[in-house]
Write an enzyme that holds these catalytic residues in place. Structure first.
Site, PDB file in Angstrom:
ATOM      1  CB  ILE A 112      -1.152   0.183   0.924  1.00 30.34           C
ATOM      2  CG1 ILE A 112      -0.176   1.007   2.319  1.00 30.34           C
ATOM      3  CG2 ILE A 112      -1.666  -1.535   0.842  1.00 30.34           C
ATOM      4  CD1 ILE A 112      -1.038   0.352   3.748  1.00 30.34           C
ATOM      5  CD  GLU A 148       8.662   1.119   6.041  1.00 27.42           C
ATOM      6  OE1 GLU A 148       9.431   1.650   5.656  1.00 27.42           O
ATOM      7  OE2 GLU A 148       8.598   1.631   7.746  1.00 27.42           O
ATOM      8  CG  HIS A 168       1.498  -5.082   9.651  1.00 33.80           C
ATOM      9  ND1 HIS A 168       0.970  -3.847  10.024  1.00 33.80           N
ATOM     10  CD2 HIS A 168       2.369  -5.263  10.035  1.00 33.80           C
ATOM     11  CE1 HIS A 168       1.535  -3.473  11.360  1.00 33.80           C
ATOM     12  NE2 HIS A 168       1.923  -4.596  10.995  1.00 33.80           N
ATOM     13  CD  GLU A 207      -1.101  -3.412  14.245  1.00 30.38           C
ATOM     14  OE1 GLU A 207      -0.631  -2.579  14.081  1.00 30.38           O
ATOM     15  OE2 GLU A 207       0.006  -4.383  15.118  1.00 30.38           O
ATOM     16  CG  HIS A 237       2.864  -9.587  11.232  1.00 28.21           C
ATOM     17  ND1 HIS A 237       1.801  -8.683  13.168  1.00 28.21           N
ATOM     18  CD2 HIS A 237       3.152  -8.514  10.873  1.00 28.21           C
ATOM     19  CE1 HIS A 237       2.415  -7.743  13.368  1.00 28.21           C
ATOM     20  NE2 HIS A 237       3.062  -7.073  11.967  1.00 28.21           N
TER      21      HIS A 237
END
Length: 280
Positions: A91, A95, A151, A181, A213
């Site tokens: 996405i 970052e 994530h 999350e 994860h």
């Protein structure tokens, strides 16, 4: 706009968040690195891990990885003028924002530096990824579903996840999106699965690499929770970076940079201020 027109010395950088898990690195990062190297024979190949935390952990193991700033400084010192940077992010989140900021600092020091986009950027990207995921899932029966777990982030780009889920519903694909999350969370996914009469579920990470994860949150927490809700659960702990068609999407995005320089919104605004007609 031909990237190679005035090429003297050029490089292609593939930017990964990174991983400390050697098993998934070998099946994802190492594989796409070799593909990118082969796709750009005129350019020297480099990789960066953009996670400072992962780089610190690896440094303690004696494995050195340069971050974005360090590699760009090195390229300048070595006389490089042309650079293509392709991230392997899913996405346009924190970052990607950080990567662009680092590169912007160096923009005026290179003759030509171009940055590719994450996996889910254009509307077409969502349709393309869902087709790939449906192929990966194989022929699912009416009571079966593929649940992809991302994530999640506190960045506004978190909206990518519900949009992907919305497109999947719109296309009537048996693919459901959840996040470790954020939204859609476990409760939302369970609600949708039950509403659609699903009984068997395959869990898979919506992540480039299958690290902590995937091995903990997905393989343990999500699996246990779904089983408690009455679903028969199987696991496909394959990072997206292991899927050849996903690798090809990233390569396509990088190859597009050879002919197209991404448009700078600040440049566009400056042109509008000079009288260029806006599109709305």
């Amino acid at each position: 706009m031909d990237f190679y027109k005035t090429l003297e010395k050029g490089a292609v950088i593939i930017a990964h968040f990174g991983t400390t898990h050697e098993d998934t690195r070998e099946r994802t990062i190492d594989v796409i690195n070799e593909k990118i190297r082969g796709e750009f024979p005129k350019l020297d190949f480099y990789q960066v891990y953009t996670s400072r935390i992962i780089n610190r952990i690896l440094a303690k193991r004696g494995i050195e990885n340069l971050n974005t700033t360090q590699i760009l400084e090195k390229l300048l010192e070595d006389g490089y003028k042309h650079v293509i940077v392709q991230p392997t992010y899913i996405i346009n989140g924190t970052e990607m924002e950080a990567l662009k900021r680092e590169i912007d600092i160096f923009a005026d020091r290179f003759e030509d530096i171009r940055v590719g986009s994450p996996l889910l950027t254009s509307v077409e990207d969502y349709f393309e990824l869902l087709e790939v995921l449906e192929d990966e899932a194989g022929g699912l029966e009416k009571n079966e579903a593929l649940v992809m777990i991302g994530h999640g982030t506190d960045h506004p780009a978190h909206s990518t996840y519900p949009m992907l889920d919305y497109v999947a519903r719109d296309l009537e694909k048996p693919i459901y999106i959840g996040t470790v999350e954020g939204y859609p969370g476990l409760d939302k996914v369970v609600k949708e699965l039950k509403k659609d009469g699903k009984e068997k579920v395959t869990l898979m990470p919506l992540m480039f690499v299958a690290g902590d994860h995937a091995k903990n949150d997905i393989a343990e927490d999500w699996k246990e929770a779904l089983e408690k809700n009455g679903f028969e659960v199987s696991l496909n702990l394959k990072g997206l970076g292991e899927i050849e068609k996903v690798q090809d999407i990233f390569i396509k995005k990088a190859r597009e940079l050879e002919n197209i320089r991404p448009e700078d919104i600040l440049v566009k605004k400056a042109e509008y201020a000079k009288g260029r007609k806006a599109s709305h």
